[in-house]
Each structure stands twice: as C-alpha cells, then as structure tokens.
Design a protein around this motif. Structure first.
Motif, PDB file in Angstrom:
ATOM      1  N   LEU A 198      11.098   0.472  -0.802  1.00  0.00           N
ATOM      2  CA  LEU A 198       9.987   0.594  -1.831  1.00  0.00           C
ATOM      3  C   LEU A 198       9.851   2.082  -2.562  1.00  0.00           C
ATOM      4  O   LEU A 198       9.543   1.947  -3.754  1.00  0.00           O
ATOM      5  CB  LEU A 198       8.705   0.573  -0.919  1.00  0.00           C
ATOM      6  CG  LEU A 198       8.310  -0.627  -0.129  1.00  0.00           C
ATOM      7  CD1 LEU A 198       7.171  -0.375   0.522  1.00  0.00           C
ATOM      8  CD2 LEU A 198       8.244  -1.705  -1.274  1.00  0.00           C
ATOM      9  N   ARG A 199      10.302   3.151  -1.971  1.00  0.00           N
ATOM     10  CA  ARG A 199      10.287   4.386  -2.766  1.00  0.00           C
ATOM     11  C   ARG A 199      11.309   4.174  -3.921  1.00  0.00           C
ATOM     12  O   ARG A 199      11.363   4.708  -4.923  1.00  0.00           O
ATOM     13  CB  ARG A 199      10.612   5.508  -1.816  1.00  0.00           C
ATOM     14  CG  ARG A 199       9.579   5.857  -0.801  1.00  0.00           C
ATOM     15  CD  ARG A 199       9.685   7.290  -0.182  1.00  0.00           C
ATOM     16  NE  ARG A 199      10.972   7.259   0.817  1.00  0.00           N
ATOM     17  CZ  ARG A 199      10.818   6.799   1.953  1.00  0.00           C
ATOM     18  NH1 ARG A 199       9.533   6.434   2.673  1.00  0.00           N
ATOM     19  NH2 ARG A 199      11.749   6.818   3.036  1.00  0.00           N
ATOM     20  N   MET A 200      12.556   3.736  -3.354  1.00  0.00           N
ATOM     21  CA  MET A 200      13.780   3.530  -4.608  1.00  0.00           C
ATOM     22  C   MET A 200      13.104   2.636  -5.723  1.00  0.00           C
ATOM     23  O   MET A 200      13.530   2.939  -6.821  1.00  0.00           O
ATOM     24  CB  MET A 200      14.980   2.912  -3.932  1.00  0.00           C
ATOM     25  CG  MET A 200      15.549   3.767  -2.853  1.00  0.00           C
ATOM     26  SD  MET A 200      16.301   5.266  -3.567  1.00  0.00           S
ATOM     27  CE  MET A 200      17.406   4.805  -4.543  1.00  0.00           C
ATOM     28  N   LYS A 201      12.470   1.659  -5.554  1.00  0.00           N
ATOM     29  CA  LYS A 201      12.010   0.928  -6.538  1.00  0.00           C
ATOM     30  C   LYS A 201      10.803   1.547  -7.397  1.00  0.00           C
ATOM     31  O   LYS A 201      10.887   1.357  -8.631  1.00  0.00           O
ATOM     32  CB  LYS A 201      11.599  -0.431  -6.010  1.00  0.00           C
ATOM     33  CG  LYS A 201      12.441  -1.335  -5.497  1.00  0.00           C
ATOM     34  CD  LYS A 201      11.628  -2.717  -4.929  1.00  0.00           C
ATOM     35  CE  LYS A 201      12.780  -3.828  -4.259  1.00  0.00           C
ATOM     36  NZ  LYS A 201      12.302  -5.068  -3.870  1.00  0.00           N
ATOM     37  N   ALA A 202      10.032   2.191  -6.521  1.00  0.00           N
ATOM     38  CA  ALA A 202       9.053   3.034  -7.306  1.00  0.00           C
ATOM     39  C   ALA A 202       9.620   4.177  -8.266  1.00  0.00           C
ATOM     40  O   ALA A 202       9.126   4.190  -9.545  1.00  0.00           O
ATOM     41  CB  ALA A 202       8.195   3.512  -6.221  1.00  0.00           C
ATOM     42  N   ARG A 203      10.817   4.715  -7.865  1.00  0.00           N
ATOM     43  CA  ARG A 203      11.515   5.722  -8.622  1.00  0.00           C
ATOM     44  C   ARG A 203      11.914   5.003  -9.778  1.00  0.00           C
ATOM     45  O   ARG A 203      12.017   5.472 -10.826  1.00  0.00           O
ATOM     46  CB  ARG A 203      12.324   6.514  -7.648  1.00  0.00           C
ATOM     47  CG  ARG A 203      11.838   7.518  -7.075  1.00  0.00           C
ATOM     48  CD  ARG A 203      12.912   7.908  -5.811  1.00  0.00           C
ATOM     49  NE  ARG A 203      12.442   8.907  -4.899  1.00  0.00           N
ATOM     50  CZ  ARG A 203      13.345   9.438  -4.021  1.00  0.00           C
ATOM     51  NH1 ARG A 203      14.369   9.151  -3.854  1.00  0.00           N
ATOM     52  NH2 ARG A 203      12.493  10.072  -3.004  1.00  0.00           N
ATOM     53  N   GLY A 204      12.400   3.802  -9.658  1.00  0.00           N
ATOM     54  CA  GLY A 204      13.427   2.991 -10.745  1.00  0.00           C
ATOM     55  C   GLY A 204      12.220   2.739 -11.786  1.00  0.00           C
ATOM     56  O   GLY A 204      12.505   2.788 -13.114  1.00  0.00           O
ATOM     57  N   ARG A 205      10.913   2.745 -11.700  1.00  0.00           N
ATOM     58  CA  ARG A 205       9.898   2.218 -12.491  1.00  0.00           C
ATOM     59  C   ARG A 205       9.294   3.539 -13.082  1.00  0.00           C
ATOM     60  O   ARG A 205       8.491   3.084 -14.030  1.00  0.00           O
ATOM     61  CB  ARG A 205       8.880   1.438 -11.820  1.00  0.00           C
ATOM     62  CG  ARG A 205       9.313  -0.175 -11.285  1.00  0.00           C
ATOM     63  CD  ARG A 205       7.880  -0.939 -11.267  1.00  0.00           C
ATOM     64  NE  ARG A 205       7.464  -0.324  -9.846  1.00  0.00           N
ATOM     65  CZ  ARG A 205       7.522  -0.731  -8.550  1.00  0.00           C
ATOM     66  NH1 ARG A 205       8.610  -1.246  -8.383  1.00  0.00           N
ATOM     67  NH2 ARG A 205       6.796  -0.017  -7.509  1.00  0.00           N
ATOM     68  N   ALA A 206       9.645   4.430 -12.449  1.00  0.00           N
ATOM     69  CA  ALA A 206       9.041   5.851 -12.967  1.00  0.00           C
ATOM     70  C   ALA A 206       9.695   5.971 -14.244  1.00  0.00           C
ATOM     71  O   ALA A 206      10.819   6.010 -14.611  1.00  0.00           O
ATOM     72  CB  ALA A 206       8.877   6.905 -12.069  1.00  0.00           C
TER      73      ALA A 206
END
Length: 206
Positions: A198-206
């Motif tokens: 979830l954190r990796m996906k959040a960073r990718g959207r940032a």
C-alpha cells in the motif's frame, strides 16, 4: 361462501419461499384484541371459528410456512372432519377458510391468509435482526481476542484497527479454524507485506 380459484394470471406470488423457516419457534404471535373484534369471531359459528384457528396453526408447519393446500378434502383430513361437512362449512360467509386466498408458491398453488403472512413476516424480520446482532457480537468478540493476542507481539499493531480487521479477514479467507501462534505470525507477516504494498502504491501516485 365457496372458495374458487382465480385465473392464473391474477394469482399473486407468495413472498415467502420453502427456505424461509421458523423451526425454532414453538409459538405464534396472536393479536388478541384484533381477534376479539374481527368479523370472523363475531359472525362465525363456534365450529367454524375452531376450524379457522386450527388451520392457522397448521399453516405454520406447512411448506412454505403460512400456507395450506388448496384441496379441501386434504384440509378436512387435517382437521379430522368429514369432507362433505367441511365443504358445506366453507360455503358460509364466515367459514373455516374465511379470507384465505389462492397464491402461487414456486409453481404450486396454495392458500394464504394476510394476517398469517403479516405475523410471519414480522417473526422472520425479528429472526434476521437477532441473527445479525449475534453475528455482530461474535465478530466483536473475535476481534477483541485477536487484538489481545496481537498485543503480545506488537502493541502498536494491536492498536491499529485496520491491521486487526485485515488480519482477521486473512485468517478467515485462509480457512484458519484454530488461531495458533503460527497462524497469527503468518497473519502478521502477510499484513506487513500488504501494508508495504500500500505504501509503495501511494508513493507511485505521489
């Protein structure tokens, strides 16, 4: 008043199915004041009132619940009365089948009574409400036990509602019947991987 079948196109579908059951109910709700003041009690003979009440009780053990066969000879057998005499009683305006009408039940024609249906609908609704409350209470207890167990591993994790619910769901999906330490540790590990994803996906959207 004789009971006649309406054209099939005009017959309503009975709202309850053979799956709707009240096996654990050994009583039925009876609206005493409504009965004391209804036309059936005030105008029906004592014999007709007795058979009428018997048929209501019998319908609770039928399938679908709350219905009766349309065959009056079968009903007469259920009531231990002579079929010819029962037929005569049914011709009365306030006979044993007063307000019973024909409905379709999964392709079969049966008899139903609006008062019986209303009482059953209320009982089934209460049954579903109680089941929902019991399920919610069981879930709350299960989550509390899981939270307590997780606290022995990591207090922060145990305080994380999302983590506790996710691990609980994971254990259920995996078919865990007994939540041993090995299962709990696997759940924690999978939660860690899920949280990282979830954190990796959040960073990718940032």
């Amino acid at each position: 008043m004789s009971l006649s079948l309406a054209p099939v196109s005009e017959i309503d579908e009975y709202p309850l199915t053979r799956e709707d059951r009240l096996d654990s109910h050994y009583f039925m709700a009876w609206e005493r004041r409504r009965w004391l003041n209804c036309d059936m009690r005030l105008k029906g003979t004592a014999e007709c009132r007795a058979y009428y009440f018997d048929l209501i009780n019998i319908s609770y053990d039928q399938s679908p619940v709350g219905t009766l066969p349309t065959d009056k000879s079968v009903l007469a057998k259920m009531l231990f009365v002579d079929p010819g005499h029962f037929e005569q009683l049914c011709r009365l305006d306030f006979g044993p089948l007063h307000r019973w009408r024909t409905v379709r039940c999964e392709g079969e024609l049966r008899l139903m009574h609006p008062m019986v249906l209303r009482t059953l609908t209320d009982a089934i609704a209460r049954k579903e409400d109680n089941r929902a409350k019991n399920e919610a209470a069981n879930v709350a207890k299960r989550l509390m036990r899981l939270r307590s167990t997780l606290a022995g591993y990591n207090t922060e994790l145990a305080a994380n509602d999302a983590a506790v619910r996710w691990i609980d769901d994971w254990l259920i999906r995996e078919g865990c019947e007994y939540r041993s330490s090995s299962w709990i540790e696997r759940g924690i590990s999978n939660w860690g991987e899920h949280a990282l994803d979830l954190r990796m996906k959040a960073r990718g959207r940032a």
